[in-house]
Scaffold this motif. Structure first.
Motif, PDB file in Angstrom:
ATOM      1  N   ILE A  20       0.836  -1.204   0.000  1.00 41.56           N
ATOM      2  CA  ILE A  20       0.000   0.000   0.000  1.00 41.56           C
ATOM      3  C   ILE A  20       0.870   1.253   0.000  1.00 41.56           C
ATOM      4  N   ARG A  21       1.928   1.229   0.819  1.00 40.07           N
ATOM      5  CA  ARG A  21       2.814   2.396   0.916  1.00 40.07           C
ATOM      6  C   ARG A  21       3.451   2.706  -0.442  1.00 40.07           C
ATOM      7  N   ASN A  22       3.972   1.709  -1.102  1.00 40.66           N
ATOM      8  CA  ASN A  22       4.610   1.929  -2.399  1.00 40.66           C
ATOM      9  C   ASN A  22       3.591   2.346  -3.470  1.00 40.66           C
ATOM     10  N   ALA A  23       2.389   1.779  -3.383  1.00 42.85           N
ATOM     11  CA  ALA A  23       1.351   2.143  -4.348  1.00 42.85           C
ATOM     12  C   ALA A  23       0.974   3.616  -4.208  1.00 42.85           C
ATOM     13  N   VAL A  24       0.879   4.100  -2.957  1.00 46.35           N
ATOM     14  CA  VAL A  24       0.575   5.518  -2.719  1.00 46.35           C
ATOM     15  C   VAL A  24       1.694   6.405  -3.277  1.00 46.35           C
ATOM     16  N   ILE A  25       2.934   5.980  -3.065  1.00 44.10           N
ATOM     17  CA  ILE A  25       4.083   6.763  -3.555  1.00 44.10           C
ATOM     18  C   ILE A  25       4.066   6.853  -5.077  1.00 44.10           C
ATOM     19  N   PHE A  26       3.840   5.715  -5.742  1.00 41.73           N
ATOM     20  CA  PHE A  26       3.820   5.712  -7.210  1.00 41.73           C
ATOM     21  C   PHE A  26       2.625   6.519  -7.750  1.00 41.73           C
ATOM     22  N   THR A  27       1.518   6.482  -7.021  1.00 44.10           N
ATOM     23  CA  THR A  27       0.360   7.285  -7.447  1.00 44.10           C
ATOM     24  C   THR A  27       0.684   8.768  -7.370  1.00 44.10           C
ATOM     25  N   ASP A  28       1.336   9.173  -6.281  1.00 46.76           N
ATOM     26  CA  ASP A  28       1.670  10.595  -6.100  1.00 46.76           C
ATOM     27  C   ASP A  28       2.729  11.075  -7.087  1.00 46.76           C
ATOM     28  N   THR A  29       3.650  10.187  -7.466  1.00 46.85           N
ATOM     29  CA  THR A  29       4.722  10.581  -8.391  1.00 46.85           C
ATOM     30  C   THR A  29       4.332  10.431  -9.856  1.00 46.85           C
TER      31      THR A  29
END
Length: 333
Positions: A20-29
């Motif tokens: 979930i953490r990495n998915a949020v990061i990739f969504t924001d970037t």
């Protein structure tokens, strides 16, 4: 640090949390493809994770996949984002199918003109359906004819209730997600909708008849039922347009949906007022007073019904307790 256990513990994210953490990061970037892949992994671990559907929808929306984004936002129960994706998809659809839409609008206009001509020709001697239509636009003459010329039919009044119940089932199942996000179609039943509509309807008729009998009203119970049912015609006619409209407008355009629904309810209220005025031969002020008092009588009937069922339940529990006690005593003996 754990002094008692003489241990040093290091906490680390679980695979679920890390995904979930990495998915949020990739969504924001803005790395949509990686974000979608990770959100899909998260959904495999938790199929009810709404934030995953939201993240997937945002990523698909940035990629221009509006239809897929709509599906993700719908699964995640996000109405605002669904509306944004739907607005873009609607624009694409209209450009791609402009010719078909224009031809459909032209055909609908022609059918409306033909229907108006047919209604105009048959207006002299309206049938049962025609009488309901006539009553909508000429309520004073219409309700007068329903009462004194016996043009209102009881079977048609009950049919109107059934049709309205069926339309409410269709409305709950097929209204657009923006206006109906929480309904599970499998939970909708015709019997439940009939009860939801018929119970207030007959409560109104019984309460109004009981009250007006004591206030020199001339209306019979049958006439009250017919007048009330015929007053519901605008609500019957507006359901299909509301269902269609809910599937083609966005949250920002919801005022059109609310306006159409409000007009239907106000129209019903006006027809009901004229119907009660004509059926009972009251003045305007007395009609308003009796309609308000009818609502009070409905509240009293509901209170007495709840009180009756509560007392009946207590008596049943008391009888069951005595019966079980007798069986226990007989077993001991």
């Amino acid at each position: 640090l754990d002094k008692g256990m003489n241990r040093f513990t290091v906490f680390a994210p679980t695979r679920y949390g890390e995904t979930i953490r990495n998915a949020v990061i990739f969504t924001d970037t803005g790395e949509e493809e990686k974000a979608i892949a990770l959100w899909q992994d998260a959904l495999k671990m938790n199929n009810n994770l709404e934030i995953a559907y939201l993240g997937m929808g945002k990523a698909e929306l940035r990629q221009g996949n509006n239809k897929e984004a709509m599906e993700s936002f719908k699964l995640g129960m996000h109405r605002e984002y669904y509306s944004r994706a739907f607005e873009r998809y609607r624009k694409e659809f209209m450009w791609e199918h402009f010719n078909k839409i224009a031809l459909g609008a032209l055909a609908a206009a022609i059918l409306a003109v033909v229907a108006a001509k047919v209604i105009k020709v048959r207006r002299e001697e309206p049938g049962v359906v025609g009488m309901a239509w006539y009553n909508m636009f000429h309520p004073f003459n219409g309700f007068y004819e329903l009462k004194y010329e016996n043009k209102g039919k009881m079977w048609f009044s009950l049919l109107l209730l059934l049709i309205l119940s069926v339309l409410y089932v269709l409305k709950r199942q097929f209204t657009g997600f923006i206006f109906n996000p929480d309904v599970d179609a499998s939970d909708v039943s015709l019997f439940g909708e009939m009860l939801y509509i018929a119970l207030p309807f007959f409560l109104w008729c019984i309460a109004n008849w009981s009250l007006t009998t004591l206030m020199d009203g001339e209306g019979k119970f049958k006439e009250i039922v017919i007048a009330t049912a015929y007053a519901l015609v605008p609500l019957v006619l507006v359901q299909i347009p509301l269902i269609l409209l809910s599937n083609v407008i966005t949250v920002q355009e919801a005022e059109f949906y609310s306006l159409l629904e409000s007009i239907a309810y106000l129209w019903v209220a006006f027809l009901l007022f004229v119907g009660m005025l004509t059926v009972h031969q009251y003045s305007v002020s007395k009609t308003i007073a009796t309609m308000l008092l009818t609502l009070v009588v409905i509240a009293i009937i509901m209170f007495l019904a709840l009180l009756f069922f509560s007392l009946a339940q207590q008596m049943l529990n008391f009888g069951t307790t005595i019966y079980n006690e007798l069986l226990f005593r007989m077993a001991e003996g």
